[in-house]
Design a protein around this motif. Structure first.
Motif, PDB file in Angstrom:
ATOM      1  N   CYS A 265      14.546  17.859 -23.021  1.00  0.00           N
ATOM      2  CA  CYS A 265      14.110  18.261 -21.689  1.00  0.00           C
ATOM      3  C   CYS A 265      12.622  18.005 -21.473  1.00  0.00           C
ATOM      4  O   CYS A 265      12.188  17.706 -20.366  1.00  0.00           O
ATOM      5  N   GLN A 266      11.837  18.167 -22.531  1.00  0.00           N
ATOM      6  CA  GLN A 266      10.395  17.985 -22.398  1.00  0.00           C
ATOM      7  C   GLN A 266      10.007  16.509 -22.311  1.00  0.00           C
ATOM      8  O   GLN A 266       8.955  16.175 -21.763  1.00  0.00           O
ATOM      9  N   SER A 267      10.831  15.621 -22.865  1.00  0.00           N
ATOM     10  CA  SER A 267      10.406  14.224 -23.016  1.00  0.00           C
ATOM     11  C   SER A 267      11.219  13.226 -22.207  1.00  0.00           C
ATOM     12  O   SER A 267      10.764  12.096 -22.023  1.00  0.00           O
ATOM     13  N   CYS A 268      12.377  13.617 -21.721  1.00  0.00           N
ATOM     14  CA  CYS A 268      13.245  12.654 -21.044  1.00  0.00           C
ATOM     15  C   CYS A 268      13.313  12.924 -19.542  1.00  0.00           C
ATOM     16  O   CYS A 268      12.820  13.931 -19.053  1.00  0.00           O
ATOM     17  N   MET A 269      13.897  11.985 -18.834  1.00  0.00           N
ATOM     18  CA  MET A 269      14.064  12.059 -17.386  1.00  0.00           C
ATOM     19  C   MET A 269      12.727  12.263 -16.674  1.00  0.00           C
ATOM     20  O   MET A 269      12.600  13.075 -15.765  1.00  0.00           O
ATOM     21  N   THR A 270      11.723  11.539 -17.127  1.00  0.00           N
ATOM     22  CA  THR A 270      10.410  11.622 -16.480  1.00  0.00           C
ATOM     23  C   THR A 270      10.390  10.876 -15.152  1.00  0.00           C
ATOM     24  O   THR A 270       9.527  11.119 -14.313  1.00  0.00           O
ATOM     25  N   MET A 271      11.332   9.953 -14.968  1.00  0.00           N
ATOM     26  CA  MET A 271      11.452   9.197 -13.723  1.00  0.00           C
ATOM     27  C   MET A 271      10.148   8.509 -13.353  1.00  0.00           C
ATOM     28  O   MET A 271       9.663   8.574 -12.214  1.00  0.00           O
ATOM     29  N   ARG A 272       9.549   7.853 -14.352  1.00  0.00           N
ATOM     30  CA  ARG A 272       8.332   7.101 -14.117  1.00  0.00           C
ATOM     31  C   ARG A 272       8.352   5.854 -14.997  1.00  0.00           C
ATOM     32  O   ARG A 272       8.938   5.851 -16.075  1.00  0.00           O
ATOM     33  N   MET A 273       7.683   4.806 -14.548  1.00  0.00           N
ATOM     34  CA  MET A 273       7.582   3.588 -15.335  1.00  0.00           C
ATOM     35  C   MET A 273       6.482   3.749 -16.374  1.00  0.00           C
ATOM     36  O   MET A 273       5.451   4.368 -16.110  1.00  0.00           O
ATOM     37  N   THR A 274       6.713   3.185 -17.548  1.00  0.00           N
ATOM     38  CA  THR A 274       5.677   3.193 -18.567  1.00  0.00           C
ATOM     39  C   THR A 274       4.603   2.167 -18.193  1.00  0.00           C
ATOM     40  O   THR A 274       4.795   1.317 -17.322  1.00  0.00           O
ATOM     41  N   THR A 275       3.463   2.262 -18.873  1.00  0.00           N
ATOM     42  CA  THR A 275       2.389   1.291 -18.642  1.00  0.00           C
ATOM     43  C   THR A 275       2.883  -0.120 -18.928  1.00  0.00           C
ATOM     44  O   THR A 275       2.590  -1.060 -18.162  1.00  0.00           O
ATOM     45  N   LYS A 276       3.644  -0.276 -19.990  1.00  0.00           N
ATOM     46  CA  LYS A 276       4.174  -1.596 -20.336  1.00  0.00           C
ATOM     47  C   LYS A 276       5.109  -2.106 -19.252  1.00  0.00           C
ATOM     48  O   LYS A 276       5.044  -3.288 -18.861  1.00  0.00           O
ATOM     49  N   GLU A 277       5.992  -1.253 -18.766  1.00  0.00           N
ATOM     50  CA  GLU A 277       6.927  -1.660 -17.710  1.00  0.00           C
ATOM     51  C   GLU A 277       6.182  -2.027 -16.424  1.00  0.00           C
ATOM     52  O   GLU A 277       6.544  -2.996 -15.739  1.00  0.00           O
ATOM     53  N   THR A 278       5.146  -1.264 -16.112  1.00  0.00           N
ATOM     54  CA  THR A 278       4.349  -1.557 -14.921  1.00  0.00           C
ATOM     55  C   THR A 278       3.651  -2.911 -15.045  1.00  0.00           C
ATOM     56  O   THR A 278       3.679  -3.736 -14.118  1.00  0.00           O
TER      57      THR A 278
ATOM     58  N   PHE B 180       4.265  14.948 -10.748  1.00  0.00           N
ATOM     59  CA  PHE B 180       5.184  13.849 -11.044  1.00  0.00           C
ATOM     60  C   PHE B 180       4.427  12.638 -11.593  1.00  0.00           C
ATOM     61  O   PHE B 180       3.210  12.535 -11.466  1.00  0.00           O
ATOM     62  N   GLY B 181       5.188  11.721 -12.183  1.00  0.00           N
ATOM     63  CA  GLY B 181       4.581  10.512 -12.720  1.00  0.00           C
ATOM     64  C   GLY B 181       3.513  10.842 -13.735  1.00  0.00           C
ATOM     65  O   GLY B 181       3.774  11.504 -14.742  1.00  0.00           O
ATOM     66  N   ASN B 182       2.297  10.398 -13.461  1.00  0.00           N
ATOM     67  CA  ASN B 182       1.155  10.687 -14.331  1.00  0.00           C
ATOM     68  C   ASN B 182       0.103  11.541 -13.625  1.00  0.00           C
ATOM     69  O   ASN B 182      -1.073  11.473 -13.945  1.00  0.00           O
ATOM     70  N   SER B 183       0.560  12.357 -12.663  1.00  0.00           N
ATOM     71  CA  SER B 183      -0.327  13.275 -11.951  1.00  0.00           C
ATOM     72  C   SER B 183       0.036  14.711 -12.321  1.00  0.00           C
ATOM     73  O   SER B 183       0.890  15.331 -11.681  1.00  0.00           O
ATOM     74  N   ASN B 184      -0.586  15.217 -13.408  1.00  0.00           N
ATOM     75  CA  ASN B 184      -0.275  16.576 -13.883  1.00  0.00           C
ATOM     76  C   ASN B 184       1.225  16.803 -13.969  1.00  0.00           C
ATOM     77  O   ASN B 184       1.769  17.769 -13.423  1.00  0.00           O
ATOM     78  N   PHE B 185       1.874  15.906 -14.698  1.00  0.00           N
ATOM     79  CA  PHE B 185       3.338  15.911 -14.769  1.00  0.00           C
ATOM     80  C   PHE B 185       3.879  17.282 -15.167  1.00  0.00           C
ATOM     81  O   PHE B 185       3.410  17.910 -16.115  1.00  0.00           O
ATOM     82  N   GLY B 186       4.875  17.751 -14.429  1.00  0.00           N
ATOM     83  CA  GLY B 186       5.567  18.986 -14.750  1.00  0.00           C
ATOM     84  C   GLY B 186       5.026  20.228 -14.086  1.00  0.00           C
ATOM     85  O   GLY B 186       5.663  21.276 -14.126  1.00  0.00           O
ATOM     86  N   VAL B 187       3.842  20.126 -13.458  1.00  0.00           N
ATOM     87  CA  VAL B 187       3.213  21.295 -12.824  1.00  0.00           C
ATOM     88  C   VAL B 187       3.407  21.186 -11.312  1.00  0.00           C
ATOM     89  O   VAL B 187       2.701  20.443 -10.636  1.00  0.00           O
ATOM     90  N   ALA B 188       4.363  21.922 -10.786  1.00  0.00           N
ATOM     91  CA  ALA B 188       4.683  21.838  -9.365  1.00  0.00           C
ATOM     92  C   ALA B 188       3.611  22.522  -8.521  1.00  0.00           C
ATOM     93  O   ALA B 188       2.991  23.493  -8.943  1.00  0.00           O
ATOM     94  N   GLU B 189       3.429  22.010  -7.300  1.00  0.00           N
ATOM     95  CA  GLU B 189       2.509  22.615  -6.336  1.00  0.00           C
ATOM     96  C   GLU B 189       3.239  22.773  -5.004  1.00  0.00           C
ATOM     97  O   GLU B 189       4.129  21.981  -4.673  1.00  0.00           O
ATOM     98  N   ASP B 190       2.855  23.792  -4.232  1.00  0.00           N
ATOM     99  CA  ASP B 190       3.482  23.973  -2.930  1.00  0.00           C
ATOM    100  C   ASP B 190       2.930  22.952  -1.935  1.00  0.00           C
ATOM    101  O   ASP B 190       2.009  22.184  -2.241  1.00  0.00           O
ATOM    102  N   LEU B 191       3.491  22.946  -0.736  1.00  0.00           N
ATOM    103  CA  LEU B 191       3.146  21.926   0.249  1.00  0.00           C
ATOM    104  C   LEU B 191       1.672  21.954   0.652  1.00  0.00           C
ATOM    105  O   LEU B 191       1.014  20.898   0.648  1.00  0.00           O
TER     106      LEU B 191
END
Length: 285
Positions: free
Chosen positions: A20-33, A105-116
């Motif tokens: 859960c901590q490492s998978c389903m990040t739904m982001r491209m890696t640097t190599k893939e980018t 999401f992605g590489n912007s403080n991944f995992g820490v949700a913020e309100d609108l």
């Protein structure tokens, strides 16, 4: 045998939590980018900026001196939801294009949700940092829709155009599932994999955030393009009528209904949306 079963069960649970901590990040890696843009021979920039103690990662393509198409993804997701737009030859000639990873999401403080309101504040500060003094067009899909609308209510004169793609703006159309609040509590939240965790948080908060934003919708003064599928099962089509009713001071509103289309219009109707972006008339600020 009983102890063996217990230890096996704990082992499986431990491995699942690691997953859960490492998978389903739904982001491209640097190599893939790098591979994606290098294969297409398209110059790009990948940068993470500090904005009010938050990390904001983005990808930029196109002409740095041109007006900006500013893409905001849905929930969950990352900048790569718009990679086809960032690499389109026609858009590259006309615009500077920026696609962000929204906070959490992605590489912007991944995992820490913020309100609108917090997301809008962070992204507005980011826009100020990367401003090239050219017109800015905000494009938001799904939950990215209310994010750009909130930004436009906060700073009505900063953005010339809003393009709302299947955006969830009508608070009455939101029916948050009660199970979302249950799995937000510890330790259940740690059983939600990757990007689904911040997505669950912000989707649970969304209705309240939309209720709070509704009185400010009259502040929007930009030209608005609303694109929505008539058979969207995730964000009801009636959001289009709601925006037409409440964006009372918008300079103009263009409605594009896509018959029988679902929620995934940025990808399934790329040509239509790309053409709408190309046809926009922008004026110097």
């Amino acid at each position: 045998m009983r102890h063996y079963f217990k230890y096996t069960l704990f082992g499986i649970l431990f491995l699942y939590i690691l997953f859960c901590q490492s998978c389903m990040t739904m982001r491209m890696t640097t190599k893939e980018t790098n591979t994606y843009f290098d294969t297409l021979k398209i110059p790009f920039i990948s940068i993470t900026l500090k904005v009010d103690a938050h990390e904001m990662h983005y990808i930029q393509t196109g002409n740095a001196d041109k007006p900006t198409l500013f893409f905001v993804h849905g929930s969950p997701g990352s900048w790569d939801a718009y990679k086809s737009y960032l690499s389109d030859s026609l858009l590259l000639k006309k615009y500077r294009m920026i696609a962000i990873d929204r906070p959490g999401f992605g590489n912007s403080n991944f995992g820490v949700a913020e309100d609108l309101p917090t997301q809008a504040h962070i992204i507005e500060a980011f826009v100020t940092q990367i401003d090239n003094h050219q017109p800015i067009v905000l494009i938001g899909h799904s939950l990215g829709g209310p994010v750009i609308v909130k930004m436009a209510t906060d700073n009505p004169t900063l953005f010339q155009h809003l393009v709302v793609l299947a955006g969830a703006i009508d608070p009455k159309a939101e029916t948050p599932e009660i199970w979302r609040s249950i799995i937000m509590s510890k330790p259940l939240r740690y059983l939600i994999p990757g990007a689904l965790r911040p997505a669950n948080d912000e989707l649970w908060w969304l209705k309240g955030d939309l209720v709070a934003m509704e009185p400010d919708l009259k502040k929007i003064t930009a030209d608005v393009v609303i694109i929505h599928g008539t058979k969207d099962p995730l964000v009801p089509y009636k959001n289009m009528a709601f925006m037409n009713k409440t964006f009372v001071h918008a300079k103009s509103i263009q409605n594009i209904s896509i018959e029988n289309a679902n929620h995934f219009i940025p990808w399934e109707h790329f040509g239509l949306i790309r053409d709408a972006l190309l046809q926009m008339k922008l004026t110097q600020p």
